[in-house]
Motif scaffolding. Sequence first.
Motif, PDB file in Angstrom:
ATOM      1  N   ILE A  33     -11.677 -11.157 -27.124  1.00  0.00           N
ATOM      2  CA  ILE A  33     -11.457 -12.480 -27.047  1.00  0.00           C
ATOM      3  C   ILE A  33     -11.511 -14.032 -25.853  1.00  0.00           C
ATOM      4  CG2 ILE A  33      -9.522 -14.019 -26.719  1.00  0.00           C
ATOM      5  CD1 ILE A  33      -7.779 -11.948 -28.526  1.00  0.00           C
ATOM      6  N   GLY A  34     -12.011 -12.835 -24.895  1.00  0.00           N
ATOM      7  CA  GLY A  34     -12.846 -13.887 -23.398  1.00  0.00           C
ATOM      8  C   GLY A  34     -14.063 -13.866 -23.758  1.00  0.00           C
ATOM      9  N   ILE A  35     -14.290 -12.876 -24.244  1.00  0.00           N
ATOM     10  CA  ILE A  35     -15.987 -13.637 -24.057  1.00  0.00           C
ATOM     11  C   ILE A  35     -16.342 -14.908 -25.579  1.00  0.00           C
ATOM     12  CG2 ILE A  35     -18.855 -12.883 -25.282  1.00  0.00           C
ATOM     13  CD1 ILE A  35     -17.876  -9.901 -23.637  1.00  0.00           C
ATOM     14  N   ALA A  36     -15.755 -14.449 -26.501  1.00  0.00           N
ATOM     15  CA  ALA A  36     -15.652 -15.340 -27.521  1.00  0.00           C
ATOM     16  C   ALA A  36     -15.502 -16.989 -27.177  1.00  0.00           C
ATOM     17  CB  ALA A  36     -14.961 -15.299 -28.456  1.00  0.00           C
ATOM     18  N   CYS A  37     -14.338 -17.091 -26.348  1.00  0.00           N
ATOM     19  CA  CYS A  37     -13.763 -18.159 -25.682  1.00  0.00           C
ATOM     20  C   CYS A  37     -14.495 -18.787 -24.885  1.00  0.00           C
ATOM     21  CB  CYS A  37     -12.451 -18.078 -24.948  1.00  0.00           C
ATOM     22  SG  CYS A  37     -11.247 -17.765 -26.238  1.00  0.00           S
ATOM     23  N   ASP A  38     -15.361 -17.746 -24.233  1.00  0.00           N
ATOM     24  CA  ASP A  38     -16.471 -18.413 -23.274  1.00  0.00           C
ATOM     25  C   ASP A  38     -18.037 -19.553 -23.803  1.00  0.00           C
ATOM     26  OD1 ASP A  38     -15.222 -18.070 -20.600  1.00  0.00           O
ATOM     27  OD2 ASP A  38     -15.726 -15.666 -20.302  1.00  0.00           O
ATOM     28  N   LEU A  39     -18.128 -18.126 -24.770  1.00  0.00           N
ATOM     29  CA  LEU A  39     -19.063 -18.787 -25.933  1.00  0.00           C
ATOM     30  C   LEU A  39     -19.306 -20.283 -26.023  1.00  0.00           C
ATOM     31  CD1 LEU A  39     -20.480 -15.196 -27.820  1.00  0.00           C
ATOM     32  CD2 LEU A  39     -21.719 -16.372 -25.303  1.00  0.00           C
ATOM     33  N   ILE A  40     -18.055 -20.056 -27.188  1.00  0.00           N
ATOM     34  CA  ILE A  40     -17.545 -21.435 -26.988  1.00  0.00           C
ATOM     35  C   ILE A  40     -17.570 -22.508 -26.614  1.00  0.00           C
ATOM     36  CG2 ILE A  40     -15.852 -22.805 -28.904  1.00  0.00           C
ATOM     37  CD1 ILE A  40     -15.065 -20.003 -29.961  1.00  0.00           C
ATOM     38  N   ARG A  41     -17.109 -21.788 -25.529  1.00  0.00           N
ATOM     39  CA  ARG A  41     -16.800 -23.813 -23.767  1.00  0.00           C
ATOM     40  C   ARG A  41     -18.109 -23.874 -23.919  1.00  0.00           C
ATOM     41  NH1 ARG A  41     -13.925 -20.507 -21.131  1.00  0.00           N
ATOM     42  NH2 ARG A  41     -12.234 -20.841 -21.573  1.00  0.00           N
ATOM     43  N   THR A  42     -19.520 -22.662 -23.373  1.00  0.00           N
ATOM     44  CA  THR A  42     -20.503 -23.238 -23.366  1.00  0.00           C
ATOM     45  C   THR A  42     -21.259 -23.635 -24.626  1.00  0.00           C
ATOM     46  OG1 THR A  42     -21.219 -20.715 -22.850  1.00  0.00           O
ATOM     47  CG2 THR A  42     -20.181 -22.074 -20.875  1.00  0.00           C
ATOM     48  N   ASN A  43     -21.116 -23.508 -24.945  1.00  0.00           N
ATOM     49  CA  ASN A  43     -21.845 -23.635 -26.411  1.00  0.00           C
ATOM     50  C   ASN A  43     -22.771 -22.470 -26.772  1.00  0.00           C
ATOM     51  OD1 ASN A  43     -20.574 -25.803 -26.880  1.00  0.00           O
ATOM     52  ND2 ASN A  43     -21.419 -27.251 -26.182  1.00  0.00           N
ATOM     53  N   GLU A  44     -22.989 -21.451 -26.199  1.00  0.00           N
ATOM     54  CA  GLU A  44     -24.018 -20.680 -26.704  1.00  0.00           C
ATOM     55  C   GLU A  44     -23.488 -19.201 -27.219  1.00  0.00           C
ATOM     56  OE1 GLU A  44     -23.868 -18.691 -22.496  1.00  0.00           O
ATOM     57  OE2 GLU A  44     -24.471 -20.764 -21.406  1.00  0.00           O
ATOM     58  N   ILE A  45     -23.435 -20.047 -28.664  1.00  0.00           N
ATOM     59  CA  ILE A  45     -22.964 -19.007 -29.625  1.00  0.00           C
ATOM     60  C   ILE A  45     -24.076 -18.385 -31.043  1.00  0.00           C
ATOM     61  CG2 ILE A  45     -20.676 -20.335 -29.652  1.00  0.00           C
ATOM     62  CD1 ILE A  45     -21.937 -22.262 -32.070  1.00  0.00           C
ATOM     63  N   GLY A  46     -25.383 -18.982 -30.549  1.00  0.00           N
ATOM     64  CA  GLY A  46     -26.265 -18.257 -31.068  1.00  0.00           C
ATOM     65  C   GLY A  46     -26.548 -18.654 -32.348  1.00  0.00           C
ATOM     66  N   GLU A  47     -26.326 -17.536 -33.872  1.00  0.00           N
ATOM     67  CA  GLU A  47     -26.820 -17.713 -34.924  1.00  0.00           C
ATOM     68  C   GLU A  47     -25.424 -18.448 -35.788  1.00  0.00           C
ATOM     69  OE1 GLU A  47     -27.101 -13.722 -36.378  1.00  0.00           O
ATOM     70  OE2 GLU A  47     -28.882 -14.584 -36.299  1.00  0.00           O
ATOM     71  N   PHE A  48     -24.422 -18.090 -34.663  1.00  0.00           N
ATOM     72  CA  PHE A  48     -23.047 -17.574 -35.683  1.00  0.00           C
ATOM     73  C   PHE A  48     -22.168 -19.452 -34.888  1.00  0.00           C
ATOM     74  CE2 PHE A  48     -20.958 -13.645 -35.538  1.00  0.00           C
ATOM     75  CZ  PHE A  48     -22.467 -12.974 -35.402  1.00  0.00           C
ATOM     76  N   ASN A  49     -21.859 -20.173 -35.652  1.00  0.00           N
ATOM     77  CA  ASN A  49     -20.467 -21.299 -35.783  1.00  0.00           C
ATOM     78  C   ASN A  49     -19.627 -20.938 -34.640  1.00  0.00           C
ATOM     79  OD1 ASN A  49     -19.126 -20.307 -37.642  1.00  0.00           O
ATOM     80  ND2 ASN A  49     -20.685 -20.761 -39.246  1.00  0.00           N
ATOM     81  N   CYS A  50     -19.096 -22.103 -35.073  1.00  0.00           N
ATOM     82  CA  CYS A  50     -17.715 -21.757 -33.641  1.00  0.00           C
ATOM     83  C   CYS A  50     -16.508 -21.457 -34.766  1.00  0.00           C
ATOM     84  CB  CYS A  50     -17.374 -23.309 -33.136  1.00  0.00           C
ATOM     85  SG  CYS A  50     -15.729 -23.453 -32.498  1.00  0.00           S
ATOM     86  N   ASP A  51     -16.607 -22.031 -35.905  1.00  0.00           N
ATOM     87  CA  ASP A  51     -15.848 -21.497 -36.956  1.00  0.00           C
ATOM     88  C   ASP A  51     -15.705 -19.244 -36.814  1.00  0.00           C
ATOM     89  OD1 ASP A  51     -14.447 -23.307 -37.620  1.00  0.00           O
ATOM     90  OD2 ASP A  51     -15.710 -23.523 -39.252  1.00  0.00           O
ATOM     91  N   SER A  52     -17.008 -18.796 -37.047  1.00  0.00           N
ATOM     92  CA  SER A  52     -17.336 -17.180 -36.783  1.00  0.00           C
ATOM     93  C   SER A  52     -16.926 -16.942 -35.294  1.00  0.00           C
ATOM     94  CB  SER A  52     -18.661 -17.384 -36.751  1.00  0.00           C
ATOM     95  OG  SER A  52     -19.218 -17.375 -38.182  1.00  0.00           O
TER      96      SER A  52
END
Length: 230
Positions: A33-52
């Motif tokens: 959860i922490g890593i997913a939140c950090d990636l969303i916050r920094t927009n470093e979500i790669g090929e995944f979108n925010c909903d994923s």
Amino acid sequence: MAQIIKTNNDMENDRLEYVTNAFHELKNPLTTIGIACDLIRTNEIGEFNCDSYLDIVSNECRRMKNIIDATIKALKHNYFDIDLNQNCDVHEILCSVIRNCRIDNVAVYMTANRYKVRGNYEYIESAFRELFENAIKYKSGQPLHLKINTFNKGDKIHISFSDNGIGIEKKNLEHIFENGFNHKTSGYQYSTGLGLYYLRRNLQRINGTIMVESELGKGSVFTITLPLIV
């Protein structure tokens, strides 16, 4: 009376061990959860979108709730009330764990034709998650590559996890499943030394085994074996 006291003490020790294991299991979804939140916050979500990533967070929250609910039940009832005779689809559990893993390079070869076992869903899922987490935790300086194979041999299914991580020193191989053992090769300081211990203990409760092959600097192969429903 002495025998009754001993039995009660054994039951209490089982409950305590279960709760300790549960607290350890809560670390994995919290980390995800922490890593997913950090990636969303920094927009470093790669090929995944925010909903994923939000789906991953939601799934991990549900997993935490299940762990807490099971722990509360263990405190109220006998530890051995846990259902160890569930019909489990190993491939289904493995796919579920892979969907929530944080490894880009995962090669999966599900060649086992028979993959239904009798055991406990949470135990099997926890074992797979632990091996994923360890592959991340003890990766080398190179990009992590993880290869997973399933295959049948006799009346068993084998699930192997092969990585290109830092590996394990030969002298430590016989100790890594011991309670509290933490090999220091990687300099990783946040391991409790409980993960592989509980992984093996839980597998033993459903008649499973785990073996490891490793060489320092050349990665590791962990192989879980479970008896098939016949």
